[in-house]
Design an enzyme around this catalytic site. Structure first.
Site, short mmCIF file in Angstrom:
data_model
loop_
_atom_site.label_atom_id
_atom_site.label_comp_id
_atom_site.label_asym_id
_atom_site.label_seq_id
_atom_site.Cartn_x
_atom_site.Cartn_y
_atom_site.Cartn_z
N ALA A 1 -17.80 33.27 -10.29
CA ALA A 1 -17.90 34.63 -9.80
C ALA A 1 -19.10 35.11 -9.90
O ALA A 1 -19.72 35.74 -9.09
CB ALA A 1 -17.13 35.49 -10.66
N GLN B 1 -15.81 35.70 -18.02
CA GLN B 1 -16.79 34.91 -18.04
C GLN B 1 -17.12 33.79 -16.94
O GLN B 1 -17.56 32.87 -16.91
CB GLN B 1 -17.01 34.28 -19.40
CG GLN B 1 -17.28 35.39 -20.47
CD GLN B 1 -18.91 36.09 -20.28
OE1 GLN B 1 -19.75 35.18 -19.53
NE2 GLN B 1 -18.79 37.16 -20.73
N SER B 2 -16.34 33.90 -15.76
CA SER B 2 -16.33 33.03 -14.87
C SER B 2 -17.66 32.82 -14.10
O SER B 2 -18.49 33.59 -13.66
CB SER B 2 -15.59 33.34 -13.46
OG SER B 2 -15.77 32.73 -12.30
N ASN B 3 -18.33 31.40 -14.13
CA ASN B 3 -19.68 30.96 -13.63
C ASN B 3 -19.47 31.20 -12.25
O ASN B 3 -20.47 31.50 -11.48
CB ASN B 3 -19.78 29.76 -13.97
CG ASN B 3 -19.82 29.39 -15.47
OD1 ASN B 3 -20.66 30.12 -16.28
ND2 ASN B 3 -18.98 28.43 -16.01
#
Ligand SMILES: *Cc1c(COP(=O)(O)O)cnc(C)c1O
Length: 322
Positions: free
Chosen positions: A79, A75-77
């Site tokens: 990325a 859930q990397s913002n």
């Protein structure tokens, strides 16, 4: 000192982002609390990574890259925003993400699906393996590529937040304290270095939301960013006060963080996120309670974004996670 303007930079954000007072929270705490709206940087769902990507993707373009790799949690913002920025610039993003966490098509995964992003999951937490996988895919694709580290947190990315400190200096108000979340370190390091350069009398507090050794990471990144600027300021721990706000773990909601998310939503109509900004705001509330702020102080909270993850995390903290 080399000027910030001498670095290649692609304008991706709508800058400067606004600063305004949180009137109700200020009344509640009896302190002057302001917010810098880096959740409104204007690309994707906004957030702090845009400022780093302005420098990183300019470097990628200058090197002739057609593909940009980056990594992070599922859930990397960072990325997701890298994919959004790359798309806008006509580059292909490949996200090599850690399998751990929420991999369902919700939150940032959903946004990546909407953008048609090339997402690969790897079952490892070891960055050496992840960067090796990027090289493998890059060679397979046979086009020039550029690797952006987790969170965009290298010295070049941190310049985005040195520039943010300069931006704050130009917005008219003096701040005694700035509070930000620290997840991979670039934001805090950039702001802390930038405060030394452009914001005399301002202390930047890093609210740690992960368990990495930020007491080592922060000054190291500050020094590397300073080196890019061809300066060597004296850096001491007073320049980067840190507080552990991680709670039960990175990307696991904490009770204090969730309470802060609710408080700011209820009183100000602004949504923080449970992974970063909620925990950071909980740290601000702790500092206020401990008497760290004088009545006449101006305190600035950096809203670093996180809206994408807001829809992918359970707000209830299970008792066994506490
Ligand atoms: C990445 C991120 C942070 C942390 O910034 P770092 O530079 O990685 O320390 C804070 N808030 C949000 C919403 C983020 O996505």
């Amino acid at each position: 000192m080399k000027s910030l303007e001498s670095f290649p930079r692609i304008n991706l954000g709508i800058l400067p982002t606004p600063i305004h007072k949180l009137e109700n929270i200020s009344r509640l705490l009896g302190r002057n609390i302001y917010i810098k709206r880096d959740d409104m940087t204007g690309l994707g769902l906004g957030g702090n990574k845009i400022r780093k990507l302005e420098f990183l993707l300019a470097d990628a373009k200058a090197q002739g890259a057609e593909i940009v790799f980056t990594t992070g949690g599922a859930q990397s913002n960072h990325a997701m925003l890298t994919a959004a920025a790359a798309g806008k610039l006509g580059m292909k993003a490949v996200l090599v993400l850690k399998q751990r966490g929420v991999t369902d098509c919700v939150g940032n995964q959903l946004l990546e699906r909407l953008m048609g992003t090339d997402v690969r999951f790897v079952d490892t937490d070891d960055y050496a393996d992840i960067y090796a996988e990027m090289d493998r895919i890059g060679k397979e694709m046979g086009r020039p590529y550029y690797k952006i580290p987790c969170g965009g947190s290298n010295a070049l990315g941190a310049l985005g937040y040195v520039a943010c400190a300069k931006e704050i200096a130009g917005q008219g108000l003096h701040f005694d304290h700035i509070i930000c979340a620290e997840g991979s370190g670039g934001t805090m390091a950039g702001l802390a270095l930038g405060a030394k350069l452009f914001l005399p009398g301002t202390t930047v507090h890093g609210m740690m939301v992960d368990t990495d050794p930020f007491d080592l990471i922060t000054p190291a990144l500050m020094r590397e960013a300073a080196e890019l600027l061809e300066i060597s300021p004296e850096i001491t721990p007073e320049d980067y006060p840190l507080r552990d706000m991680c709670g039960p773990g990175y990307a696991i909601a904490s009770e204090a963080g969730n309470a802060a998310v609710s408080l700011v939503a209820e009183r100000e109509g602004i949504f923080l996120d449970p992974v970063y900004t909620g925990k950071a705001f909980a740290g601000l509330l702790e500092l206020a309670k401990e008497g760290a702020f004088a009545e006449t102080d101006n305190i600035l909270f950096l809203h670093s974004g996180g809206a994408g993850g807001l829809f992918a995390i359970k707000m209830e903290t299970a008792p066994d996670e506490l």
